[in-house]
Write a protein that holds these residues in place. Structure first.
Motif, PDB file in Angstrom:
ATOM      1  N   VAL A  80      46.681  47.949   0.657  1.00 23.91           N
ATOM      2  CA  VAL A  80      45.626  47.430   1.522  1.00 23.91           C
ATOM      3  C   VAL A  80      44.891  48.624   2.118  1.00 23.91           C
ATOM      4  CG1 VAL A  80      45.142  46.079   3.605  1.00 23.91           C
ATOM      5  CG2 VAL A  80      47.023  45.398   2.089  1.00 23.91           C
ATOM      6  N   LEU A  81      43.580  48.681   1.924  1.00 22.18           N
ATOM      7  CA  LEU A  81      42.788  49.795   2.447  1.00 22.18           C
ATOM      8  C   LEU A  81      41.505  49.293   3.094  1.00 22.18           C
ATOM      9  CD1 LEU A  81      42.886  52.415  -0.466  1.00 22.18           C
ATOM     10  CD2 LEU A  81      43.858  52.713   1.807  1.00 22.18           C
ATOM     11  N   GLU A  82      41.061  50.036   4.099  1.00 21.89           N
ATOM     12  CA  GLU A  82      39.748  49.754   4.671  1.00 21.89           C
ATOM     13  C   GLU A  82      38.708  50.229   3.666  1.00 21.89           C
ATOM     14  OE1 GLU A  82      37.215  50.414   8.770  1.00 21.89           O
ATOM     15  OE2 GLU A  82      39.010  51.615   8.425  1.00 21.89           O
ATOM     16  N   ALA A  83      37.883  49.307   3.210  1.00 22.30           N
ATOM     17  CA  ALA A  83      36.864  49.609   2.196  1.00 22.30           C
ATOM     18  C   ALA A  83      35.624  48.774   2.499  1.00 22.30           C
ATOM     19  CB  ALA A  83      37.402  49.324   0.802  1.00 22.30           C
ATOM     20  N   PRO A  84      34.868  49.159   3.526  1.00 27.88           N
ATOM     21  CA  PRO A  84      33.745  48.345   3.996  1.00 27.88           C
ATOM     22  C   PRO A  84      32.737  47.947   2.924  1.00 27.88           C
ATOM     23  CG  PRO A  84      34.161  50.151   5.514  1.00 27.88           C
ATOM     24  CD  PRO A  84      35.023  50.380   4.312  1.00 27.88           C
ATOM     25  N   ARG A  85      32.439  48.868   2.005  1.00 29.97           N
ATOM     26  CA  ARG A  85      31.414  48.566   0.991  1.00 29.97           C
ATOM     27  C   ARG A  85      31.790  47.376   0.121  1.00 29.97           C
ATOM     28  NH1 ARG A  85      30.031  54.312  -1.512  1.00 29.97           N
ATOM     29  NH2 ARG A  85      29.831  55.398   0.459  1.00 29.97           N
ATOM     30  N   ARG A  86      33.077  47.202  -0.128  1.00 30.62           N
ATOM     31  CA  ARG A  86      33.529  46.077  -0.956  1.00 30.62           C
ATOM     32  C   ARG A  86      33.246  44.739  -0.292  1.00 30.62           C
ATOM     33  NH1 ARG A  86      38.421  46.802  -4.975  1.00 30.62           N
ATOM     34  NH2 ARG A  86      37.770  48.794  -5.820  1.00 30.62           N
ATOM     35  N   LEU A  87      32.974  44.774   1.000  1.00 32.13           N
ATOM     36  CA  LEU A  87      32.731  43.527   1.730  1.00 32.13           C
ATOM     37  C   LEU A  87      31.295  43.430   2.242  1.00 32.13           C
ATOM     38  CD1 LEU A  87      36.173  43.938   3.012  1.00 32.13           C
ATOM     39  CD2 LEU A  87      35.440  41.628   2.492  1.00 32.13           C
ATOM     40  N   ASP A  88      30.403  44.248   1.693  1.00 30.74           N
ATOM     41  CA  ASP A  88      29.001  44.205   2.124  1.00 30.74           C
ATOM     42  C   ASP A  88      28.374  42.834   1.906  1.00 30.74           C
ATOM     43  OD1 ASP A  88      28.979  46.784   3.072  1.00 30.74           O
ATOM     44  OD2 ASP A  88      27.917  47.644   1.340  1.00 30.74           O
ATOM     45  N   ALA A  89      28.616  42.217   0.752  1.00 28.86           N
ATOM     46  CA  ALA A  89      28.018  40.904   0.456  1.00 28.86           C
ATOM     47  C   ALA A  89      28.548  39.842   1.410  1.00 28.86           C
ATOM     48  CB  ALA A  89      28.297  40.495  -0.985  1.00 28.86           C
ATOM     49  N   VAL A  90      29.840  39.898   1.717  1.00 33.68           N
ATOM     50  CA  VAL A  90      30.442  38.951   2.662  1.00 33.68           C
ATOM     51  C   VAL A  90      29.824  39.142   4.043  1.00 33.68           C
ATOM     52  CG1 VAL A  90      32.582  38.215   3.772  1.00 33.68           C
ATOM     53  CG2 VAL A  90      32.609  38.924   1.369  1.00 33.68           C
ATOM     54  N   ALA A  91      29.743  40.398   4.480  1.00 34.66           N
ATOM     55  CA  ALA A  91      29.174  40.696   5.800  1.00 34.66           C
ATOM     56  C   ALA A  91      27.720  40.231   5.883  1.00 34.66           C
ATOM     57  CB  ALA A  91      29.286  42.194   6.100  1.00 34.66           C
ATOM     58  N   ALA A  92      26.968  40.421   4.804  1.00 33.09           N
ATOM     59  CA  ALA A  92      25.553  40.016   4.784  1.00 33.09           C
ATOM     60  C   ALA A  92      25.428  38.493   4.884  1.00 33.09           C
ATOM     61  CB  ALA A  92      24.877  40.521   3.514  1.00 33.09           C
ATOM     62  N   GLU A  93      26.259  37.746   4.149  1.00 35.91           N
ATOM     63  CA  GLU A  93      26.180  36.281   4.215  1.00 35.91           C
ATOM     64  C   GLU A  93      26.600  35.772   5.588  1.00 35.91           C
ATOM     65  OE1 GLU A  93      27.455  33.744   1.092  1.00 35.91           O
ATOM     66  OE2 GLU A  93      26.637  35.033  -0.488  1.00 35.91           O
ATOM     67  N   LEU A  94      27.616  36.390   6.178  1.00 36.49           N
ATOM     68  CA  LEU A  94      28.025  35.980   7.530  1.00 36.49           C
ATOM     69  C   LEU A  94      26.929  36.285   8.545  1.00 36.49           C
ATOM     70  CD1 LEU A  94      31.774  36.947   7.402  1.00 36.49           C
ATOM     71  CD2 LEU A  94      30.889  34.689   8.010  1.00 36.49           C
ATOM     72  N   GLU A  95      26.275  37.421   8.394  1.00 38.82           N
ATOM     73  CA  GLU A  95      25.169  37.771   9.294  1.00 38.82           C
ATOM     74  C   GLU A  95      24.044  36.734   9.193  1.00 38.82           C
ATOM     75  OE1 GLU A  95      22.003  41.390   9.689  1.00 38.82           O
ATOM     76  OE2 GLU A  95      24.092  41.959   9.314  1.00 38.82           O
ATOM     77  N   GLU A  96      23.732  36.321   7.970  1.00 42.06           N
ATOM     78  CA  GLU A  96      22.707  35.289   7.766  1.00 42.06           C
ATOM     79  C   GLU A  96      23.149  33.959   8.381  1.00 42.06           C
ATOM     80  OE1 GLU A  96      21.293  37.207   3.499  1.00 42.06           O
ATOM     81  OE2 GLU A  96      22.315  35.273   3.530  1.00 42.06           O
ATOM     82  N   TYR A  97      24.426  33.625   8.204  1.00 42.44           N
ATOM     83  CA  TYR A  97      24.956  32.388   8.788  1.00 42.44           C
ATOM     84  C   TYR A  97      24.816  32.415  10.311  1.00 42.44           C
ATOM     85  CZ  TYR A  97      28.363  29.109  10.638  1.00 42.44           C
ATOM     86  OH  TYR A  97      28.966  28.109  11.383  1.00 42.44           O
ATOM     87  N   PHE A 105      27.919  29.170   1.956  1.00 40.35           N
ATOM     88  CA  PHE A 105      28.281  30.490   1.451  1.00 40.35           C
ATOM     89  C   PHE A 105      28.381  30.470  -0.067  1.00 40.35           C
ATOM     90  CE2 PHE A 105      29.717  30.384   5.822  1.00 40.35           C
ATOM     91  CZ  PHE A 105      29.290  31.617   6.286  1.00 40.35           C
ATOM     92  N   ASP A 106      27.927  31.561  -0.686  1.00 38.15           N
ATOM     93  CA  ASP A 106      27.967  31.713  -2.140  1.00 38.15           C
ATOM     94  C   ASP A 106      28.904  32.860  -2.507  1.00 38.15           C
ATOM     95  OD1 ASP A 106      25.958  29.729  -2.543  1.00 38.15           O
ATOM     96  OD2 ASP A 106      24.456  31.202  -1.951  1.00 38.15           O
ATOM     97  N   LEU A 107      30.115  32.795  -2.001  1.00 40.59           N
ATOM     98  CA  LEU A 107      31.064  33.883  -2.193  1.00 40.59           C
ATOM     99  C   LEU A 107      32.230  33.423  -3.058  1.00 40.59           C
ATOM    100  CD1 LEU A 107      31.278  34.882   1.566  1.00 40.59           C
ATOM    101  CD2 LEU A 107      30.128  36.203  -0.212  1.00 40.59           C
TER     102      LEU A 107
END
Length: 197
Positions: A80-97, A105-107
């Motif tokens: 398990v590692l902190e890897a923010p870029r791997r979650l950019d799409a998730v973060a963007a959809e949550l921000e839009e929500y 959500f389209d994840l």
């Protein structure tokens, strides 16, 4: 004796870049099974975690991020590692929500933290449309087991993907909130955001 960081100070930007490159190399080498990051939101800080299959966990700060990460290491993989870029799409959809511009959500989702009836209920929850609610009894009926009202409550309470899998849209038959992993304030905030009836 001084620490190496005292002798050779590393700027924050350089440290972040090094961390990012190491995480990328770990992913390329197959040494990263669960990537995570945190984001700020109207319901407090959220921990997001993903596997190769998709988003596997959304956690509220009140759950204890360290405990959630330890659980992921035990239940999925210790890599398990902190890897923010791997979650950019998730973060963007949550921000839009949270901005009110996204209603679903389209994840890709990884449902491996749930099984059986709980998973069946959780897979049904996105069918409750934005701005709508259902009672625990209605959900039990919709998943084909009208007597399983308490089991639906348990499935909602143990939902590993709150917000994205909208268990906040499930209320008691009398219209009261019922429980919520993020707390009653978070559930109220989400329902108000959606102008849920």
């Amino acid at each position: 004796m001084s620490e190496t960081t005292d002798l050779f100070p590393i700027e924050d930007g350089a440290m972040a870049d090094l961390r990012s490159r190491l995480t990328e190399q770990a992913g390329e080498s197959g040494l990263l099974d669960v990537a995570h990051r945190t984001i700020d939101s109207p319901v407090g800080r959220l921990l997001l975690a993903t596997t190769e299959r998709g988003l596997v966990r959304v956690a509220f700060e009140r759950e204890g991020f360290d405990e959630v990460l330890a659980s992921l290491a035990t239940r999925i993989s210790p890599r398990v590692l902190e890897a923010p870029r791997r979650l950019d799409a998730v973060a963007a959809e949550l921000e839009e929500y949270f901005a009110g511009t996204r209603h679903s959500f389209d994840l890709p989702l990884d449902h491996s933290l749930s099984s059986g009836f709980r998973q069946r209920v959780q897979r049904h929850l996105p069918d409750i449309g934005y701005g709508h609610t259902r009672s625990y009894a209605e959900v039990a009926e919709l998943v084909g087991n009208p007597k399983a009202v308490r089991a639906v409550g348990t499935a909602c309470a143990t939902n590993p993907l709150p917000v994205v899998v909208p268990c906040h849209r499930v209320l008691r038959s009398d219209g009261s909130l019922g429980g919520y992993i993020g707390g009653p304030e978070a559930k109220t905030t989400l329902l108000q955001l959606e102008h849920a009836a």
